[in-house]
Design a protein around this motif. Structure first.
Motif, PDB file in Angstrom:
ATOM      1  N   UNK A   1     -41.255  -7.871-145.422  1.00 12.92           N
ATOM      2  CA  UNK A   1     -40.567  -9.124-143.698  1.00 12.92           C
ATOM      3  C   UNK A   1     -41.209  -8.371-142.889  1.00 12.92           C
ATOM      4  N   UNK A   2     -41.943  -7.755-142.082  1.00 15.15           N
ATOM      5  CA  UNK A   2     -42.171  -7.243-140.811  1.00 15.15           C
ATOM      6  C   UNK A   2     -43.418  -7.697-141.548  1.00 15.15           C
ATOM      7  N   UNK A   3     -44.388  -7.083-142.634  1.00 14.85           N
ATOM      8  CA  UNK A   3     -45.983  -7.057-142.253  1.00 14.85           C
ATOM      9  C   UNK A   3     -45.803  -9.001-141.765  1.00 14.85           C
TER      10      UNK A   3
ATOM     11  N   UNK B   1     -48.172 -13.407-139.973  1.00 15.16           N
ATOM     12  CA  UNK B   1     -48.246 -15.356-139.453  1.00 15.16           C
ATOM     13  C   UNK B   1     -48.517 -15.123-137.948  1.00 15.16           C
ATOM     14  N   UNK B   2     -48.926 -14.094-137.153  1.00 13.25           N
ATOM     15  CA  UNK B   2     -48.976 -14.602-135.700  1.00 13.25           C
ATOM     16  C   UNK B   2     -51.041 -14.530-135.410  1.00 13.25           C
ATOM     17  N   UNK B   3     -51.364 -15.213-136.822  1.00 16.68           N
ATOM     18  CA  UNK B   3     -53.003 -14.917-137.049  1.00 16.68           C
ATOM     19  C   UNK B   3     -52.921 -16.428-135.987  1.00 16.68           C
TER      20      UNK B   3
ATOM     21  N   UNK C   1     -49.228 -14.383-145.575  1.00 16.44           N
ATOM     22  CA  UNK C   1     -47.930 -14.333-145.537  1.00 16.44           C
ATOM     23  C   UNK C   1     -47.216 -15.143-146.230  1.00 16.44           C
ATOM     24  N   UNK C   2     -47.347 -16.138-146.794  1.00 17.77           N
ATOM     25  CA  UNK C   2     -46.856 -17.205-147.916  1.00 17.77           C
ATOM     26  C   UNK C   2     -47.003 -16.815-149.242  1.00 17.77           C
TER      27      UNK C   2
ATOM     28  N   UNK D   1     -40.910 -19.865-149.867  1.00 16.01           N
ATOM     29  CA  UNK D   1     -42.034 -19.025-148.238  1.00 16.01           C
ATOM     30  C   UNK D   1     -42.529 -21.006-148.525  1.00 16.01           C
ATOM     31  N   UNK D   2     -43.662 -21.380-148.069  1.00 18.96           N
ATOM     32  CA  UNK D   2     -44.089 -22.489-148.489  1.00 18.96           C
ATOM     33  C   UNK D   2     -43.434 -23.073-147.841  1.00 18.96           C
TER      34      UNK D   2
END
Lengths: 147, 439, 269
Positions: free
Chosen positions: B94-96, B101-103, B113-114, B362-363
């Motif tokens: 989750x942390x990763x 997702x900041x990219x 991420x998703x 997630x998406x």
């Protein structure tokens, strides 16, 4: 040489067997009426396991009457099973304690008392009784008989 | 290649002429009897520890209950011991996921991420239960108990018209259905072998474990280990029932009782147990690293893109279109289109069921799969889903193995279709009973 | 030149323990080519001779039905180890001797190890190793591998079981003169199929089956001698005949001539 030792073991085995049966039955009943008691959580399957362990011990009694050594086998296996579910519950407590120690979200409300099940407190009791009977290790007794 | 065809051509003859094999085997045992007469003198009956244990483990009435206790202990251990480690792994992913997702490139951030982290990362969090299950199985195997279990089950299975030896391949099915199908070779007799192959996909393989662990953990947290145990038992029971049906309808052959050697009980070695666990666990990791990774990208693409391009709401994505199209078939079971899509992907590999659910949720809303599942389906539907995944079509690798072991598309098709029907009926039964009891 | 030793036995007979006792740390593991079966090899030196030990998978029979059985069988046939050590669980003689009889069919230099002697003694059973050795026409060693008992004896026996011509060869010169298959001298292994590149003198089968079976075996060998010498050069003839009688699919698929195959399949017990 079917002496008092054998008689004492039979009696203690009967006590242990009945204990597992009674506690198992109580746990089933508590599950049906949905009324948890401290030390006996509502888990019908765990209760069934206690009944099986009790049945193994009690079957041993039947065999002891015919041939003492055959009875030992049931006491041994009954104790192995009781020990197995005991150790498993210890592992469960250990991992839950780990989760609590790491302060993971799901374990924030965990206390050790939730994980106290009959398999935990019945086993030491059974062991104490068997050690008292001093005939727990059948091989040892046989050596004694031979010499 | 030609030689292979020739040998299959002759198959009919082999079956008729197996008499030769029996005569030769009898002859060898006759000679062994003579040898033993001359060179072997049995001692007075003495009780060994192994004999003692067998007296109880193979007991007429207690044998099966004891087997069930040990099985339950195994799954309880698998679930309970691994749950902390699963949460730790999930937290790290989750942390990763938050990190990537900041990219600034939206599609890449979403893919990582998703797609990949939500999918493969999620599957990786099931490594602890897989490792622990194999640890437990190899310890049981090393002690010598597993062969006793086969022996105990044999009595029951012969009554149902099945060969007891079939139980050993079936037990392997706990690891992987492909292994079970291949191991069915060791079962004697064509009818026995084919029945074993037909039912071995019903045994819960490691690929199905993630879904059980997930659903049981979310919907039945206090008795999760027991629920997982019951799923495995259901697999065994269905396998035995189906096998006896096949045996009675498709084949006409007598079964012989199991003759097997029960070696002495042994104290398992740590080295051996860990070695087995590692071998099987690595296999799971390799799958996660290869085609589950590829699968997660495919699922992400299909759920992020629609006929109108990238970034459409999930209802307009390709997965949704496919899912909505098939979903009416599953409406009686209460499965929504997301589950239906996950089941379709599960055809590739059973792990993909959980993986696709994780990606789609997630998406869709960036929420964790657990919360989404709780919000979207009822416990009864969840149970029905577990039963359905247990029983429905074998994964592609297993289908391949069935095809090559039976050497016939007919048997392969039969396996696929009966499982589909069985899964639908049993899941329907769960929904029906759930409707009555839960109201 | 290394002497090739293969260890074989049923599962759970203490084969790995014996393998470890013999080779110590000088071993390496891998997989059999194309199989998921583990291959363990090791080395040891005894009386100046170097021995290469291969630990074959534990099997109950050699039908080539499972991968394990196939690996063991192909090794025995294609690599022709100089000595085959059959490890027998002395506590379960009846079941274990089945494999021993099958190994005798391979006409290899057999050494039989009665392992787990401690269990036999604990049970009070008695096994007459000398008599067993006489019946099987192979040396019999009793061991308790877990306590490392009997290992020196085993090494000595393995060395004694190696045919003299192999011990004396220095890599040059023929081991045997090319044989012609006459009389009881089973000189049939053709050099081009043998890892030595030489003819091998097959050990005569020490246990023969009922005369009705042996007669059928001779008929089959006779047919092959007339029509398929090629396959006879590759395998021990009696072994081949037994496999044909058992309808072994691998062997049958090697017989090219359909007419011959039909004829062979007509021989039944």
């Amino acid at each position: 040489m079917d002496n008092g030792n054998g008689y004492r073991l039979t009696l203690l085995t009967a006590i242990i067997g009945l204990l597992y049966i009674v506690v198992g039955t109580i746990q089933e009943i508590l599950f049906v009426i949905q009324y948890p008691v401290f030390g006996i959580p509502l888990d019908p399957i765990q209760a069934l396991l206690l009944l099986v362990v009790g049945a193994v011990y009690l079957t041993g009694i039947n065999h002891m009457r015919i041939k003492l050594e055959e009875g030992y086998a049931f006491v041994l296996v009954g104790s192995i099973l009781a020990g197995l579910i005991f150790i498993l519950q210890i592992i469960v407590i250990g991992t839950n304690a780990l989760g609590w120690f790491l302060q993971l979200e799901d374990w924030s409300g965990w206390t050790i008392w939730q994980d106290i099940t009959p398999s935990i407190w019945l086993f030491p009791f059974a062991m104490v009784l068997l050690i008292y009977a001093k005939t727990f290790d059948p091989l040892k007794t046989r050596h004694k008989e031979e010499t | 290649m030609t030689s292979y065809e020739q040998s299959t051509e002759l198959e009919e003859d082999f079956i008729d002429d197996s008499d030769n094999q029996i005569i030769l085997a009898d002859e060898r045992y006759r000679i062994i009897g003579d040898i033993l007469c001359e060179a072997y003198e049995p001692g007075k009956e003495k009780w060994t520890l192994s004999d003692m244990l067998d007296k109880v483990f193979l007991h007429k009435y207690l044998g099966i209950p004891i087997f069930l206790v040990i099985m339950w202990a195994m799954f309880h251990f698998t679930f309970q011991a691994s749950v902390v480690f699963m949460v730790i792994i999930q937290n790290s992913f989750n942390w990763l996921g938050d990190l990537v997702s900041q990219i600034p490139i939206p599609w890449l951030a979403s893919l990582l991420s998703n797609g990949i982290i939500a999918g493969v990362g999620f599957i990786l969090s099931f490594v602890p239960p897989v490792f622990f299950l194999y640890l437990a199985i190899s310890i049981l195997e090393d002690t010598g108990y597993l062969s006793r279990a086969a022996f105990v089950m044999d009595r029951m299975m012969v009554k149902m018209g099945l060969h007891g030896r079939s139980f050993i391949p079936l037990l392997l099915g706990f690891g992987c259905s492909v292994a079970a199908v291949m191991a069915a070779r060791t079962v004697e007799g064509r009818a026995n072998r084919y029945t074993t192959i037909l039912v071995s996909p019903l045994m819960s393989c490691a690929g199905r474990l993630p879904l059980y662990v997930l659903i049981a953990g979310i919907f039945f947290p206090t008795i999760a280990g027991t629920i997982v145990f019951l799923m495995y038992i259901l697999g065994i029971v269905m396998a035995i029932i189906m096998a006896s049906i096949f045996k009675k309808t498709l084949f006409e052959e007598e079964t012989s009782p199991l003759l097997m050697e029960l070696s002495m009980y042994q104290v398992p070695t740590l080295h051996g147990a860990v070695h087995h666990m590692w071998e099987r666990g690595v296999l799971f990791l390799r799958q996660a690293g290869t085609y589950l990774l590829a699968g997660s990208i495919v699922i992400w693409v299909l759920s992020s893109f629609g006929p109108n391009g990238f970034g459409v709401p999930i209802q307009e994505s390709f997965v949704s279109i496919v899912g909505q199209f098939v979903q009416p078939l599953f409406a009686p079971l209460g499965f929504d289109w997301r589950i239906v899509v996950a089941l379709i992907f599960g055809f590739m590999a059973k792990e993909a069921v959980v993986q696709s659910l994780a990606i789609i949720y997630s998406v869709q809303s960036e929420t964790a799969i657990a919360a989404s599942l709780l919000a979207n389906i009822s416990p009864v539907t969840a149970l029905a889903l577990m039963v359905f995944v247990l029983l429905y079509v074998p994964c592609i690798a297993t289908i391949g193995a069935i095809r090559s072991e039976t050497d016939s598309w007919k048997w392969t098709a039969l396996t696929i279709s009966y499982q589909m029907v069985l899964a639908y009926l049993m899941a329907g039964l769960v929904v029906f009973l759930g409707g009555i009891f839960v109201g | 030149m290394k002497i090739k030793v293969a260890l074989i036995g049923n599962p759970n007979v203490g084969k790995s323990v014996i393998f470890n006792n013999l080779t110590g740390s000088r071993q390496h593991t891998g997989n059999w080519p194309g199989k998921t079966v583990e291959k363990k090899e090791g080395y040891y030196v005894y009386k100046g001779y170097e021995f290469e030990v291969v630990d074959l998978p534990g099997v109950y029979s050699l039908n080539a039905l499972s991968d394990d059985e196939r690996v063991a069988r192909e090794y025995l046939i294609d690599h022709r180890p100089d000595v085959v050590v059959d490890i027998v669980n002395a506590g379960q003689l009846e079941r274990n001797l089945y494999l021993t009889l099958l190994l005798i069919e391979y006409q290899v230099n057999l050494v039989v190890v009665l392992n787990m002697q401690d269990v036999v003694q604990a049970k009070g059973d008695r096994i007459d190793a000398d008599k067993l050795s006489k019946i099987l026409k192979a040396p019999v060693v009793t061991t308790t591998a877990t306590k490392k008992k009997g290992m020196e004896e085993l090494k000595k026996t393995i060395l004694q079981a190696v045919p003299v011509e192999i011990l004396e060869r220095d890599g040059s010169g023929a081991i045997h003169p090319p044989g012609d298959g006459e009389s009881d001298d089973h000189l049939h292994y053709h050099p081009k199929y043998h890892h030595h590149g030489q003819y091998e003198r097959l050990k005569p089968p020490s246990i023969k089956y009922d005369t009705s079976i042996e007669r059928k075996l001779k008929i089959i060998v006779g047919m092959l001698e007339e029509e398929d010498r090629e396959i006879l050069d590759r395998f021990p003839p009696r072994w081949l005949a037994l496999r044909i009688l058992e309808r072994d699919p691998d062997i049958l698929s090697m017989i090219q001539d359909p007419a011959l195959k039909t004829k062979l399949l007509e021989v039944v017990l």
